[in-house]
Design a protein around this motif. Structure first.
Motif, PDB file in Angstrom:
ATOM      1  N   ARG A 261      46.659 -10.022  69.325  1.00 12.55           N
ATOM      2  CA  ARG A 261      46.911 -10.956  68.214  1.00 12.55           C
ATOM      3  C   ARG A 261      47.473 -10.233  67.003  1.00 12.55           C
ATOM      4  O   ARG A 261      48.445 -10.680  66.382  1.00 12.55           O
ATOM      5  CB  ARG A 261      45.604 -11.671  67.857  1.00 12.55           C
ATOM      6  CG  ARG A 261      45.750 -12.763  66.799  1.00 12.55           C
ATOM      7  CD  ARG A 261      44.442 -13.519  66.666  1.00 12.55           C
ATOM      8  NE  ARG A 261      44.485 -14.479  65.566  1.00 12.55           N
ATOM      9  CZ  ARG A 261      43.452 -15.222  65.191  1.00 12.55           C
ATOM     10  NH1 ARG A 261      42.293 -15.106  65.841  1.00 12.55           N
ATOM     11  NH2 ARG A 261      43.561 -16.071  64.179  1.00 12.55           N
ATOM     12  N   PHE A 262      46.868  -9.093  66.659  1.00  9.78           N
ATOM     13  CA  PHE A 262      47.310  -8.347  65.483  1.00  9.78           C
ATOM     14  C   PHE A 262      48.636  -7.643  65.727  1.00  9.78           C
ATOM     15  O   PHE A 262      49.572  -7.740  64.924  1.00  9.78           O
ATOM     16  CB  PHE A 262      46.220  -7.345  65.091  1.00  9.78           C
ATOM     17  CG  PHE A 262      46.492  -6.603  63.806  1.00  9.78           C
ATOM     18  CD1 PHE A 262      47.004  -7.258  62.694  1.00  9.78           C
ATOM     19  CD2 PHE A 262      46.233  -5.239  63.708  1.00  9.78           C
ATOM     20  CE1 PHE A 262      47.245  -6.574  61.504  1.00  9.78           C
ATOM     21  CE2 PHE A 262      46.470  -4.555  62.532  1.00  9.78           C
ATOM     22  CZ  PHE A 262      46.974  -5.218  61.426  1.00  9.78           C
ATOM     23  N   PHE A 263      48.743  -6.935  66.840  1.00  8.94           N
ATOM     24  CA  PHE A 263      49.964  -6.172  67.116  1.00  8.94           C
ATOM     25  C   PHE A 263      51.168  -7.089  67.294  1.00  8.94           C
ATOM     26  O   PHE A 263      52.279  -6.754  66.867  1.00  8.94           O
ATOM     27  CB  PHE A 263      49.777  -5.304  68.358  1.00  8.94           C
ATOM     28  CG  PHE A 263      48.922  -4.078  68.150  1.00  8.94           C
ATOM     29  CD1 PHE A 263      48.081  -3.954  67.055  1.00  8.94           C
ATOM     30  CD2 PHE A 263      48.955  -3.027  69.067  1.00  8.94           C
ATOM     31  CE1 PHE A 263      47.291  -2.829  66.876  1.00  8.94           C
ATOM     32  CE2 PHE A 263      48.178  -1.886  68.892  1.00  8.94           C
ATOM     33  CZ  PHE A 263      47.344  -1.802  67.793  1.00  8.94           C
ATOM     34  N   ASN A 264      50.982  -8.233  67.939  1.00 10.61           N
ATOM     35  CA  ASN A 264      52.102  -9.160  68.111  1.00 10.61           C
ATOM     36  C   ASN A 264      52.599  -9.692  66.776  1.00 10.61           C
ATOM     37  O   ASN A 264      53.798  -9.867  66.569  1.00 10.61           O
ATOM     38  CB  ASN A 264      51.688 -10.324  69.028  1.00 10.61           C
ATOM     39  CG  ASN A 264      51.531  -9.895  70.476  1.00 10.61           C
ATOM     40  OD1 ASN A 264      52.031  -8.846  70.885  1.00 10.61           O
ATOM     41  ND2 ASN A 264      50.820 -10.697  71.258  1.00 10.61           N
ATOM     42  N   ALA A 268      56.255  -9.054  65.327  1.00  8.62           N
ATOM     43  CA  ALA A 268      57.107 -10.194  64.992  1.00  8.62           C
ATOM     44  C   ALA A 268      57.710 -10.051  63.596  1.00  8.62           C
ATOM     45  O   ALA A 268      58.836 -10.499  63.344  1.00  8.62           O
ATOM     46  CB  ALA A 268      56.304 -11.491  65.088  1.00  8.62           C
ATOM     47  N   ASN A 269      56.965  -9.409  62.710  1.00  7.91           N
ATOM     48  CA  ASN A 269      57.428  -9.238  61.331  1.00  7.91           C
ATOM     49  C   ASN A 269      57.979  -7.840  61.058  1.00  7.91           C
ATOM     50  O   ASN A 269      58.294  -7.515  59.909  1.00  7.91           O
ATOM     51  CB  ASN A 269      56.277  -9.541  60.368  1.00  7.91           C
ATOM     52  CG  ASN A 269      55.869 -10.997  60.403  1.00  7.91           C
ATOM     53  OD1 ASN A 269      56.531 -11.836  59.808  1.00  7.91           O
ATOM     54  ND2 ASN A 269      54.780 -11.311  61.113  1.00  7.91           N
ATOM     55  N   GLU A 270      58.062  -7.023  62.111  1.00  7.52           N
ATOM     56  CA  GLU A 270      58.570  -5.647  62.033  1.00  7.52           C
ATOM     57  C   GLU A 270      57.792  -4.782  61.043  1.00  7.52           C
ATOM     58  O   GLU A 270      58.330  -3.851  60.452  1.00  7.52           O
ATOM     59  CB  GLU A 270      60.073  -5.632  61.703  1.00  7.52           C
ATOM     60  CG  GLU A 270      60.921  -6.282  62.789  1.00  7.52           C
ATOM     61  CD  GLU A 270      62.417  -6.056  62.580  1.00  7.52           C
ATOM     62  OE1 GLU A 270      62.811  -5.461  61.563  1.00  7.52           O
ATOM     63  OE2 GLU A 270      63.182  -6.475  63.467  1.00  7.52           O
ATOM     64  N   PHE A 271      56.497  -5.084  60.912  1.00  7.18           N
ATOM     65  CA  PHE A 271      55.647  -4.254  60.058  1.00  7.18           C
ATOM     66  C   PHE A 271      55.143  -3.019  60.799  1.00  7.18           C
ATOM     67  O   PHE A 271      54.526  -2.145  60.187  1.00  7.18           O
ATOM     68  CB  PHE A 271      54.453  -5.059  59.554  1.00  7.18           C
ATOM     69  CG  PHE A 271      54.806  -6.099  58.530  1.00  7.18           C
ATOM     70  CD1 PHE A 271      55.640  -5.811  57.464  1.00  7.18           C
ATOM     71  CD2 PHE A 271      54.283  -7.376  58.629  1.00  7.18           C
ATOM     72  CE1 PHE A 271      55.955  -6.772  56.519  1.00  7.18           C
ATOM     73  CE2 PHE A 271      54.587  -8.349  57.683  1.00  7.18           C
ATOM     74  CZ  PHE A 271      55.432  -8.050  56.624  1.00  7.18           C
ATOM     75  N   ASN A 272      55.391  -2.945  62.093  1.00  2.00           N
ATOM     76  CA  ASN A 272      54.926  -1.799  62.884  1.00  2.00           C
ATOM     77  C   ASN A 272      55.992  -0.715  63.008  1.00  2.00           C
ATOM     78  O   ASN A 272      55.802   0.254  63.749  1.00  2.00           O
ATOM     79  CB  ASN A 272      54.480  -2.249  64.275  1.00  2.00           C
ATOM     80  CG  ASN A 272      55.619  -2.857  65.080  1.00  2.00           C
ATOM     81  OD1 ASN A 272      56.598  -3.340  64.518  1.00  2.00           O
ATOM     82  ND2 ASN A 272      55.489  -2.841  66.400  1.00  2.00           N
ATOM     83  N   ASP A 273      57.096  -0.864  62.277  1.00  2.34           N
ATOM     84  CA  ASP A 273      58.169   0.129  62.314  1.00  2.34           C
ATOM     85  C   ASP A 273      58.097   1.031  61.080  1.00  2.34           C
ATOM     86  O   ASP A 273      58.347   0.577  59.964  1.00  2.34           O
ATOM     87  CB  ASP A 273      59.538  -0.564  62.331  1.00  2.34           C
ATOM     88  CG  ASP A 273      59.838  -1.220  63.666  1.00  2.34           C
ATOM     89  OD1 ASP A 273      59.285  -0.768  64.679  1.00  2.34           O
ATOM     90  OD2 ASP A 273      60.623  -2.192  63.675  1.00  2.34           O
ATOM     91  N   PRO A 274      57.768   2.305  61.252  1.00  2.00           N
ATOM     92  CA  PRO A 274      57.725   3.211  60.101  1.00  2.00           C
ATOM     93  C   PRO A 274      59.126   3.618  59.666  1.00  2.00           C
ATOM     94  O   PRO A 274      60.097   3.425  60.396  1.00  2.00           O
ATOM     95  CB  PRO A 274      56.961   4.428  60.654  1.00  2.00           C
ATOM     96  CG  PRO A 274      57.284   4.428  62.112  1.00  2.00           C
ATOM     97  CD  PRO A 274      57.392   2.968  62.507  1.00  2.00           C
ATOM     98  N   ASP A 275      59.202   4.179  58.459  1.00  2.00           N
ATOM     99  CA  ASP A 275      60.479   4.760  58.056  1.00  2.00           C
ATOM    100  C   ASP A 275      60.703   6.055  58.837  1.00  2.00           C
ATOM    101  O   ASP A 275      59.857   6.483  59.628  1.00  2.00           O
ATOM    102  CB  ASP A 275      60.521   4.997  56.542  1.00  2.00           C
ATOM    103  CG  ASP A 275      59.521   6.037  56.065  1.00  2.00           C
ATOM    104  OD1 ASP A 275      59.375   7.090  56.718  1.00  2.00           O
ATOM    105  OD2 ASP A 275      58.882   5.811  55.019  1.00  2.00           O
ATOM    106  N   ILE A 276      61.804   6.684  58.613  1.00  2.00           N
ATOM    107  CA  ILE A 276      62.193   7.840  59.417  1.00  2.00           C
ATOM    108  C   ILE A 276      61.268   9.043  59.200  1.00  2.00           C
ATOM    109  O   ILE A 276      61.081   9.879  60.093  1.00  2.00           O
ATOM    110  CB  ILE A 276      63.667   8.214  59.107  1.00  2.00           C
ATOM    111  CG1 ILE A 276      64.223   9.183  60.144  1.00  2.00           C
ATOM    112  CG2 ILE A 276      63.809   8.762  57.713  1.00  2.00           C
ATOM    113  CD1 ILE A 276      65.716   9.405  59.999  1.00  2.00           C
TER     114      ILE A 276
END
Length: 395
Positions: A261-264, A268-276
């Motif tokens: 539930r949390f990871f999806n 979906a909101n691309e909050f799990n993508d860190p900067d470089i």
């Protein structure tokens, strides 16, 4: 300990660098020249192995979209197992864009406006602010102040204040501002109560790698299967390795239903993508940082001892509570017999120091101030001399 390799006595000029700790003094305290002992980052140089790793990547002239380094989660998992005896599966891990933001995200994913969030003051003030600003109600379960200046959780009161609208409890572990490392029995009891009442626990463990004086941090999720299956743990290398400006936080969710539930939602909101840069700094910290961490903690321990001894000998009406973890020290100033306005005036206007007002951590923090000892000892000495003179004159 190996021969000392790092210099924590170096005084680094941070004014004009955009550092919140320094460049927000005028806005926050009305005086840009105060000696800042407030916001929770240290005045020690970020370790060179992290800087070098970032420089190496910056030698490549293109900063486009990137993928997660293949070694990121295995590195984080190994660090946690080596230091906290918790075998975290890589699939349990996700990047989050900051722990306070992560708390807000969990609140929005798992609760509705009007639901209740439990906090245990005195405690880190965003635990209150984030739920309130998201339209949730705060339920207070204040810590019990013991006769020996320690704190305990009030389980009797916790069970009284819980109702069907309570959905989440936010745990500070280790505790901020008092630096408490909660024991396994306390955490197990908390897990049991929350499980029995369908209350999800968010465990903020950002100071977990900063246990002091031979203490050991206990991750909430390790104390029982109930705790593991009913919690989301947040951590980061940012406090330990002084890289708060590089947002390198992560979440750990053992329970598949909660995790999906949390990871999806994050995905979906691309909050799990860190900067470089965040993964690079994290990998460098956790692969190369152990000696630096140990030397830093030893220096912080000596600063705490210096602070305690100085106050005992020169400012006996101010009592620092010895923390189990972190570079933040909770100062009991109640014997000065000042109200909170007078206390802040003493520190800011009379002593020229910027500390965190204890009242920001809840009404239970009135009469207290939070002091950051993550700085060169010469500056700590100057700060304490200023404080002594101010107390002597103000009295």
């Amino acid at each position: 300990m190996k021969e000392k390799k790092f210099d924590f006595d170096e005084i680094i000029e941070r004014r004009g660098s955009g550092a919140l700790k320094y460049d927000a003094l005028l806005e926050r305290y009305g005086n840009p020249d105060l000696l800042p002992l407030w916001v929770a980052d240290m005045d020690f140089a970020t370790p060179s192995f992290i800087v070098d790793a970032l420089k190496e990547r910056m030698e490549h002239p293109l900063f486009g979209y990137t993928v997660l380094p293949s070694t990121l989660w295995s590195t984080v998992s190994k660090w946690i197992e080596d230091h906290h005896n918790w075998k975290v599966e890589e699939k349990w891990l996700t990047y989050i864009p900051g722990i306070v933001k992560g708390i807000g995200m969990v609140i929005n994913v798992f609760t509705e406006p009007g639901d209740k969030i439990i906090i245990q003051p005195p405690v880190y003030h965003p635990f209150r602010i984030v739920p309130e600003e998201n339209g949730r109600q705060i339920v207070y379960n204040p810590l019990i102040e013991n006769s020996d200046a320690t704190y305990s959780m009030d389980f009797e009161n916790l069970e009284k204040v819980i109702d069907e609208k309570c959905k989440i409890l936010i745990l500070s572990n280790p505790h901020n501002p008092a630096g408490i490392i909660w024991d396994a029995g306390t955490l197990r009891k908390l897990a049991e109560i929350c499980h029995n009442n369908n209350i999800l626990v968010i465990s903020d463990e950002i100071h977990s790698d900063m246990a002091l004086f031979g203490k050991k941090h206990i991750p909430f999720a390790t104390v029982s299967d109930i705790a593991a299956q009913n919690s989301i743990t947040f951590g980061a290398p940012s406090k330990t390795f002084n890289i708060a400006g590089i947002v390198s936080s992560y979440g750990i969710v053992p329970n598949k239903k909660i995790r999906d539930r949390f990871f999806n939602w994050l995905k979906a909101n691309e909050f799990n993508d860190p900067d470089i840069f965040a993964p690079i700094a994290t990998i460098a910290a956790f692969k190369k940082g152990e000696q630096w961490r140990r030397e830093m903690l030893h220096y912080v321990e000596d600063n705490i001892e210096y602070l305690i001894d100085y106050c005992k000998e020169n400012i006996p009406k101010i009592k620092p509570l010895r923390p189990d973890a972190s570079f933040l020290v909770w100062l009991d100033c109640r014997k000065l017999k000042k109200n909170q306005k007078e206390l802040n005036e003493l520190f800011v206007e009379k002593a020229g120091l910027a500390l965190n007002d204890g009242a920001m951590f809840g009404k239970e923090g009135e009469g207290f101030m939070r002091l950051n000892v993550g700085l060169p000892r010469k500056l700590l000495s100057i700060a304490l001399e200023r404080l002594k003179q101010a107390v002597d004159n103000f009295s």
